[in-house]
Motif scaffolding. Structure first.
Motif, mmCIF file in Angstrom:
data_model
loop_
_atom_site.group_PDB
_atom_site.id
_atom_site.type_symbol
_atom_site.label_atom_id
_atom_site.label_comp_id
_atom_site.label_asym_id
_atom_site.label_seq_id
_atom_site.Cartn_x
_atom_site.Cartn_y
_atom_site.Cartn_z
ATOM 1 N N UNK A 1 0.024 8.267 -1.645
ATOM 2 C CA UNK A 1 -0.247 9.580 -2.239
ATOM 3 C C UNK A 1 0.515 10.698 -1.542
ATOM 4 N N UNK A 2 0.806 10.556 -0.253
ATOM 5 C CA UNK A 2 1.499 11.591 0.520
ATOM 6 C C UNK A 2 2.752 11.004 1.168
ATOM 7 N N UNK A 3 3.560 10.301 0.382
ATOM 8 C CA UNK A 3 4.757 9.655 0.915
ATOM 9 C C UNK A 3 5.721 10.707 1.457
ATOM 10 N N UNK A 4 6.061 10.563 2.736
ATOM 11 C CA UNK A 4 6.991 11.484 3.374
ATOM 12 C C UNK A 4 6.380 12.777 3.860
ATOM 13 N N UNK A 5 5.072 12.969 3.696
ATOM 14 C CA UNK A 5 4.427 14.207 4.114
ATOM 15 C C UNK A 5 3.682 14.069 5.432
ATOM 16 N N UNK A 6 2.988 12.951 5.623
ATOM 17 C CA UNK A 6 2.233 12.695 6.850
ATOM 18 C C UNK A 6 2.625 11.320 7.382
ATOM 19 N N UNK A 7 2.585 11.191 8.699
ATOM 20 C CA UNK A 7 2.918 9.924 9.328
ATOM 21 C C UNK A 7 1.687 9.038 9.419
ATOM 22 N N UNK A 8 1.902 7.786 9.797
ATOM 23 C CA UNK A 8 0.781 6.852 9.949
ATOM 24 C C UNK A 8 -0.180 7.312 11.036
ATOM 25 N N UNK A 9 0.345 7.888 12.106
ATOM 26 C CA UNK A 9 -0.518 8.388 13.172
ATOM 27 C C UNK A 9 -1.368 9.554 12.700
#
Length: 438
Positions: A372-380
């Motif tokens: 849903x937020x590809x490229x906006x937030x990292x896994x961490x």
């Protein structure tokens, strides 16, 4: 401060991911107006540097993951962006040599191919071949370095075979068509498809361009029929449909037309891949991105890997721009304020999604947020958001014996729930405790 919990992300300024590369490239250019050919050369140089960063940030970690699973011992890297005439001295070619050498030390082979349009090349004379053999005769053979071999789109599926492959392509470049793209999508081996799309090039293909301009001449350099019909025919051949004509006939703005056209390409890839993600290459949110990345994969881990790379690149670009700006602290405070609002919205979305889906396992809920937020937030970032919700008492985790803390110090440390740790998204109390009897 929110910056202690997650890496810095871009927000307000409307600039492209390639702007800092353009400044470095323009420093060596002349101050006068440059011809169209120089502009195209500069664009290729920018793509060359971006490809080199992609090799170290995505390809190498992806290959290390394949080597750790011990299912494959080799992987193909296909570069369809940089110019083949300068692969020997390009930045991306040097990055490929470094990546292949580093992986070879771990017992994994990274093989490279350069995609180029089919052209008829004159055969070399026998005298040239003999001269070359005579020149190298008697000299000690140097160890061969990894190189990018040229290949045409039609011969690519057979060359890749059953080995994993990561392909970086420009789907708007002639002569890439549906017949060339679908065999790559239908491979049974692990396949990661990265399509870099220029919004300006897509607009040129969709709109009427007068014949004889340098843009048309460059697009039709591969013996295609002359005229606007050839340009529009290339877009139809890629999308296997003329639905894009209706999109560009509407009075929508340019960014909306580009986005809807890319949705057609996304629908073409969706049957062959589990995940097809689209992200603008630039600071978010921006009204009209100049470049897009369409990433198609069948693995959740690959989607998270590319998403983390995009977040890290955006944070790096933003930090460099703020360091060069005259009022960098003002831009930093503005970005931090917008980031805090986005962070609060992410936590609420995570909490609502967990309650609606009655999710019990974090490894099953987290990939939904990444998509849903590809490229906006990292896994961490997602792990940190869940940890804050647990500390606030809105989410309870029943830890497994293997992941349970041994003491109070371990209980205070942040831990990421695994497959054996069950989550419970608690319902907020609507009535205070002291009014329970009323």
């Amino acid at each position: 401060m929110m910056s202690e919990h997650f890496p810095e992300q871009p927000t307000a300024p409307m600039q492209s991911l390639f702007d800092e590369l353009e400044s470095a490239t323009s420093a060596t250019a002349q101050a006068t107006v440059q011809p169209a050919s120089t502009a195209h050369t500069s664009e290729r140089a920018l793509l060359d540097v971006w490809t080199a960063r992609l090799l170290s940030g995505v390809v190498v970690p992806y290959c290390r993951g394949l080597a750790a699973r011990r299912l494959h011992r080799a992987c193909w890297w296909v570069d369809g962006l940089t110019s083949s005439s300068k692969t020997g001295k390009s930045v991306s070619a040097g990055a490929f040599v470094e990546a292949a050498t580093a992986l070879a030390g771990a017992g994994f082979a990274l093989r490279g191919l350069h995609l180029e349009p089919p052209r008829v090349r004159p055969k070399r004379g026998a005298s040239g071949e003999v001269a070359a053999a005579t020149e190298t005769r008697g000299k000690p053979e140097a160890p061969a370095l990894p190189t990018l071999a040229s290949i045409t789109p039609g011969a690519l599926p057979e060359q890749l075979g059953n080995a994993p492959a990561m392909l970086l392509l420009d789907p708007l470049a002639a002569p890439l068509t549906t017949e060339d793209l679908l065999p790559l999508c239908q491979r049974q081996a692990p396949t990661e498809l990265l399509l870099l799309i220029s919004a300006a090039k897509l607009e040129r293909l969709a709109n009427d361009v007068p014949a004889g301009t340098p843009v048309v001449q460059e697009a039709l350099a591969s013996d295609a029929p002359a005229g606007t019909a050839a340009l529009q025919g290339a877009l139809t051949a890629l999308l296997r449909s003329d639905a894009w004509k209706g999109i560009w006939a509407r009075p929508d703005n340019r960014a909306e037309k580009v986005r809807r056209t890319l949705e057609l390409l996304r629908a073409l890839l969706k049957p062959a891949f589990l995940h097809v993600c689209l992200a603008p290459l630039g600071e978010q949110p921006i009204p009209a991105p100049r470049h897009y990345l369409l990433f198609a994969s069948r693995q959740d881990a690959s989607v998270a890997l590319v998403s983390d790379y995009l977040c890290a690149e955006q944070a790096r670009v933003l930090a460099e721009r703020e360091a060069r700006a005259l009022q960098g602290t003002w831009f930093a405070r503005r970005r931090e304020k917008a980031r805090a609002a986005a962070w609060a919205a992410l936590k609420e979305e995570l909490y609502t999604l967990g309650r609606e889906r009655r999710a019990r396992l974090w490894p099953e809920l987290k990939p939904l947020l990444v998509l849903a937020h590809f490229g906006e937030f990292s896994s961490a970032d997602y792990d940190t958001a869940l940890d804050e919700l647990m500390r606030e008492g809105r989410v309870f985790c029943r830890w497994s014996p293997a992941n349970a803390p041994a003491d109070e110090a371990g209980a205070a440390a942040r831990r990421v729930p695994g497959q054996q740790d069950f989550l419970e998204f608690l319902q907020p109390q609507t009535r205070p405790v002291w009014r329970r009897g009323g």
